[in-house]
Design a protein around this motif. Structure first.
Motif, PDB file in Angstrom:
ATOM      1  N   ASP A  25       0.973  -1.313   0.021  1.00  0.00           N
ATOM      2  CA  ASP A  25      -0.058  -0.096   0.274  1.00  0.00           C
ATOM      3  C   ASP A  25       0.850   1.402  -0.235  1.00  0.00           C
ATOM      4  OD1 ASP A  25       0.724   0.089   2.695  1.00  0.00           O
ATOM      5  OD2 ASP A  25      -0.962   0.060   3.447  1.00  0.00           O
ATOM      6  N   GLY A  26       2.291   1.239  -0.334  1.00  0.00           N
ATOM      7  CA  GLY A  26       3.008   2.530   0.193  1.00  0.00           C
ATOM      8  C   GLY A  26       3.532   3.369   1.201  1.00  0.00           C
ATOM      9  N   GLN A  27       2.284   2.885   2.686  1.00  0.00           N
ATOM     10  CA  GLN A  27       2.461   3.771   3.490  1.00  0.00           C
ATOM     11  C   GLN A  27       3.189   2.998   4.720  1.00  0.00           C
ATOM     12  OE1 GLN A  27       0.976   5.968   4.079  1.00  0.00           O
ATOM     13  NE2 GLN A  27      -0.623   6.623   2.462  1.00  0.00           N
ATOM     14  N   GLY A  28       4.507   1.962   3.789  1.00  0.00           N
ATOM     15  CA  GLY A  28       5.483   1.853   5.380  1.00  0.00           C
ATOM     16  C   GLY A  28       4.985   1.138   6.352  1.00  0.00           C
ATOM     17  N   GLY A  29       3.901   0.625   6.952  1.00  0.00           N
ATOM     18  CA  GLY A  29       3.632  -0.111   7.904  1.00  0.00           C
ATOM     19  C   GLY A  29       3.181   1.095   8.416  1.00  0.00           C
ATOM     20  N   MET A  30       2.401   1.885   8.251  1.00  0.00           N
ATOM     21  CA  MET A  30       2.775   2.447   9.002  1.00  0.00           C
ATOM     22  C   MET A  30       0.910   3.380   9.056  1.00  0.00           C
ATOM     23  SD  MET A  30       4.968   4.317  10.417  1.00  0.00           S
ATOM     24  CE  MET A  30       4.554   5.742  11.122  1.00  0.00           C
ATOM     25  N   ALA A  31       0.361   3.517  10.811  1.00  0.00           N
ATOM     26  CA  ALA A  31      -0.898   3.967  10.876  1.00  0.00           C
ATOM     27  C   ALA A  31      -1.249   5.122  10.147  1.00  0.00           C
ATOM     28  CB  ALA A  31      -1.975   3.152  11.892  1.00  0.00           C
ATOM     29  N   ASN A  32      -2.760   4.616   9.876  1.00  0.00           N
ATOM     30  CA  ASN A  32      -3.318   6.412   9.402  1.00  0.00           C
ATOM     31  C   ASN A  32      -3.254   7.686  10.066  1.00  0.00           C
ATOM     32  OD1 ASN A  32      -4.646   8.585   8.146  1.00  0.00           O
ATOM     33  ND2 ASN A  32      -5.881   7.092   7.515  1.00  0.00           N
ATOM     34  N   THR A  33      -2.468   7.857  11.395  1.00  0.00           N
ATOM     35  CA  THR A  33      -2.256   8.232  12.236  1.00  0.00           C
ATOM     36  C   THR A  33      -0.896   9.496  11.621  1.00  0.00           C
ATOM     37  OG1 THR A  33      -2.015   8.620  14.200  1.00  0.00           O
ATOM     38  CG2 THR A  33      -0.936   7.243  13.207  1.00  0.00           C
ATOM     39  N   ASN A  34      -1.177  10.554  12.604  1.00  0.00           N
ATOM     40  CA  ASN A  34      -0.135  12.008  12.464  1.00  0.00           C
ATOM     41  C   ASN A  34       1.048  10.899  13.992  1.00  0.00           C
ATOM     42  OD1 ASN A  34      -0.962  13.376  10.714  1.00  0.00           O
ATOM     43  ND2 ASN A  34      -1.821  15.206  12.743  1.00  0.00           N
ATOM     44  N   VAL A  35       2.263  11.412  13.356  1.00  0.00           N
ATOM     45  CA  VAL A  35       3.444  11.498  14.234  1.00  0.00           C
ATOM     46  C   VAL A  35       3.838  12.642  14.323  1.00  0.00           C
ATOM     47  CG1 VAL A  35       5.439   9.543  14.701  1.00  0.00           C
ATOM     48  CG2 VAL A  35       3.034   8.870  13.316  1.00  0.00           C
ATOM     49  N   THR A  36       4.368  12.483  15.938  1.00  0.00           N
ATOM     50  CA  THR A  36       5.550  14.122  15.833  1.00  0.00           C
ATOM     51  C   THR A  36       6.770  13.178  15.923  1.00  0.00           C
ATOM     52  OG1 THR A  36       3.999  14.239  17.765  1.00  0.00           O
ATOM     53  CG2 THR A  36       6.458  15.074  18.143  1.00  0.00           C
ATOM     54  N   VAL A  37       7.497  13.502  15.186  1.00  0.00           N
ATOM     55  CA  VAL A  37       9.477  13.839  15.583  1.00  0.00           C
ATOM     56  C   VAL A  37      10.005  14.710  15.337  1.00  0.00           C
ATOM     57  CG1 VAL A  37      10.716  12.735  13.100  1.00  0.00           C
ATOM     58  CG2 VAL A  37       8.557  12.215  12.930  1.00  0.00           C
ATOM     59  N   ASP A  38      11.039  13.932  16.250  1.00  0.00           N
ATOM     60  CA  ASP A  38      11.655  14.994  16.829  1.00  0.00           C
ATOM     61  C   ASP A  38      13.200  15.397  16.330  1.00  0.00           C
ATOM     62  OD1 ASP A  38      10.772  15.533  19.914  1.00  0.00           O
ATOM     63  OD2 ASP A  38      10.948  13.482  19.735  1.00  0.00           O
ATOM     64  N   TRP A  39      13.261  16.203  15.769  1.00  0.00           N
ATOM     65  CA  TRP A  39      15.175  16.481  14.752  1.00  0.00           C
ATOM     66  C   TRP A  39      15.486  17.348  15.522  1.00  0.00           C
ATOM     67  CZ3 TRP A  39      16.307  21.700  13.458  1.00  0.00           C
ATOM     68  CH2 TRP A  39      14.939  22.857  13.379  1.00  0.00           C
ATOM     69  N   GLN A  40      17.464  17.521  15.534  1.00  0.00           N
ATOM     70  CA  GLN A  40      18.414  17.586  16.355  1.00  0.00           C
ATOM     71  C   GLN A  40      19.186  18.030  15.295  1.00  0.00           C
ATOM     72  OE1 GLN A  40      19.281  15.127  19.716  1.00  0.00           O
ATOM     73  NE2 GLN A  40      18.662  16.971  20.771  1.00  0.00           N
TER      74      GLN A  40
END
Ligand SMILES: [Fe+2]
Length: 512
Positions: free
Chosen positions: A67-82
């Motif tokens: 499905d091209g979604q890489g195994g992620m659920a249909n939800t937002n995810v917060t990503v931290d970056w540094q």
């Protein structure tokens, strides 16, 4: 070959990621055994200027899902970056949070601002309790300075089925400060029995899910991840990021059969997946069936990169495409970049903003005729357009024009002359053509320049896979042609098969 853990930093000589935890944020999801590692596509950076760079990743714990979604659920995810000045992240320069959405296949494009010019930085992400690999990036020099000499590598054409990505690995080991990719990052074709390794999918990719999964398959390769993690990239696509030899809205292929509406939807899907998977600025995101990719990047006083899109706006290939000679290729009304991009390029070539005027683009620029004609997919099929650009830079006294090219799966180098009907006419620039990462397979190692009798400006040819490593200073641009011995076996050696120097103020290639 060295063993590579997916969680280990993919840069040679740098410490492993993950030793230092990010500071706590209330929004961070706690790691649990039920949440698999989401950074399996690595990290990337790109589009450097003197104070900022784009940081990229895409969450995909199961990258190859259909499905091209890489195994992620249909939800937002917060990503931290540094961002840090060192790979242990003991000194933070900037950090933040970004939301990865299902609609963008959980890709993120962070602009890290407030950086110093001509400086190296390290970056990483955290999501779902996991730390990403560490990438290294670099800013451009300030506009009034040259900065350090720049080691810049470029390549093209990485058909996954035709070999291993050793060229990417060797590029990373060269420790460049910048990488240019000139098109055919993916190929659209179905799995082909008997190849070195196989595409996923029994039919040509058409849908957004298809393109997303194809990028995920390519980006799962550790050698490719190493090249992204070592330096910022500046990317432009060619045809295979959508479909072979397409010209604007005209298809060259009839398989699969598509209505105009289906072709428009396919282009839209391909452009969206391209943006999602490349370290581009949000300004380069697609707007439906178009994507604004031609752009200029300054590298201080040292260089200006004019990055072209020769696919999206071109007139259809002349004479029915293929290797031909016919008068249509000379029509003044025809353009390869399209009129707007041609004007934009000539305006940029008049700005004299960097010592080296580097034109990063896709298809063969110098005249290259053989007994049956010339490639109508290259600039030989758009000769008036080429003449306007060449004469344009002569008229504007453009400083040290150098054209960089991909597409042909062979290494070439050429002088550019004012009049290809008169080989004795002035040398007005240079063209460096990279071979491919893998496309066309191992190659026979031939070095005799094909058809040099009718194309005396052609100075070099090599039929191996590889890349070009340039070292750019205020006084010269050195090009080392790097060839990989084999791509049918993993981790073969690379060697320099030829070097040229282009001297500042003296157009053309000097052998070294
Ligand atoms: Fe290609």
């Amino acid at each position: 070959m060295r063993p590579i853990s997916r969680r280990t930093l993919v840069l040679g000589g740098l410490a492993a990621a993950g030793a230092t935890a990010l500071p706590a944020h209330s929004s961070i999801i706690t790691a649990t055994a039920a949440v698999p590692y989401p950074f399996q596509l690595g990290v990337a950076s790109g589009e450097p200027d003197a104070s900022s760079v784009v940081l990229w990743t895409r969450l995909a714990p199961s990258p190859l899902n259909a499905d091209g979604q890489g195994g992620m659920a249909n939800t937002n995810v917060t990503v931290d970056w540094q961002v840090s000045t060192n790979d242990r992240f003991t000194t933070l320069v900037t950090q933040g949070q970004v939301t990865a959405t299902y609609g963008a296949a959980h890709s993120v494009h962070v602009i890290a601002n407030g950086l110093n010019p001509d400086s190296d930085y390290y970056y990483r992400f955290r999501a779902q309790g996991h730390l990403s690999p560490v990438g290294r990036t670099r800013t451009a020099p300030a506009d009034d300075t040259n900065g350090r000499d720049l080691v810049m590598a470029f390549t093209s054409c990485a058909h996954y089925e035709e070999g291993y990505y050793t060229a990417y690995r060797r590029m990373a080991e060269d420790n460049p400060g910048l990488i240019l990719f000139l098109g055919d990052y993916i190929y659209e074709y179905p799995a082909t029995a008997g190849r070195t390794r196989l595409h996923l999918g029994a039919t040509e990719i058409v849908s957004l899910a298809d393109y997303r999964r194809r990028y995920a398959q390519y980006k799962s390769d550790p050698d490719l991840q190493a090249a992204h993690a070592v330096a910022p990239w500046i990317v432009v696509p060619d045809d295979h990021e959508v479909e072979n030899n397409y010209a604007n809205m005209v298809r060259a292929d009839s398989t699969p059969s598509l209505t105009t509406a289906q072709w428009t939807a396919r282009r839209t899907a391909a452009y969206q997946a391209y943006y999602e998977n490349m370290p581009l600025r949000p300004a380069q995101a697609n707007n439906g069936n178009s994507i604004p990719l031609y752009r200029r990047l300054r590298w201080g006083n040292l260089a200006t990169f004019h990055m072209l899109d020769t696919r999206q706006y071109r007139n259809d290939q002349a004479c029915g495409d293929g290797w031909k000679i016919c008068s249509d290729a000379d029509l003044a009304s025809r353009s390869l970049p399209g009129n707007a991009q041609e004007t934009w390029l000539l305006d940029g070539l008049a700005q004299h903003s960097g010592t080296w005027g580097i034109i990063g683009q896709q298809v063969f620029f110098a005249r290259r005729f053989n007994s049956t004609g010339a490639s109508m997919d290259s600039w030989d099929g758009y000769r008036a357009s080429r003449a306007r650009i060449q004469q344009g830079w002569v008229d504007r006294a453009t400083r040290n024009p150098v054209v960089l090219t991909g597409d042909v799966h062979r290494a070439w180098a050429s002088n550019l002359v004012a009049d290809y009907n008169n080989p004795a006419s002035a040398v007005i620039g240079s063209e460096l053509v990279t071979s491919s990462v893998t496309s066309s397979g191992d190659g026979d190692g031939a070095t005799a320049i094909p058809d040099v009798g009718t194309n005396p400006w052609l100075k070099f040819y090599n039929n191996r896979r590889g890349y070009v490593r340039t070292t750019i200073s205020p006084t010269q641009l050195r090009a080392d042609y790097r060839a990989v011995a084999k791509v049918s076996e993993h981790d073969a050696a690379a060697s320099t098969v030829k070097s040229f120097v282009i001297e500042e103020g003296r157009p053309g290639l000097q052998a070294v």
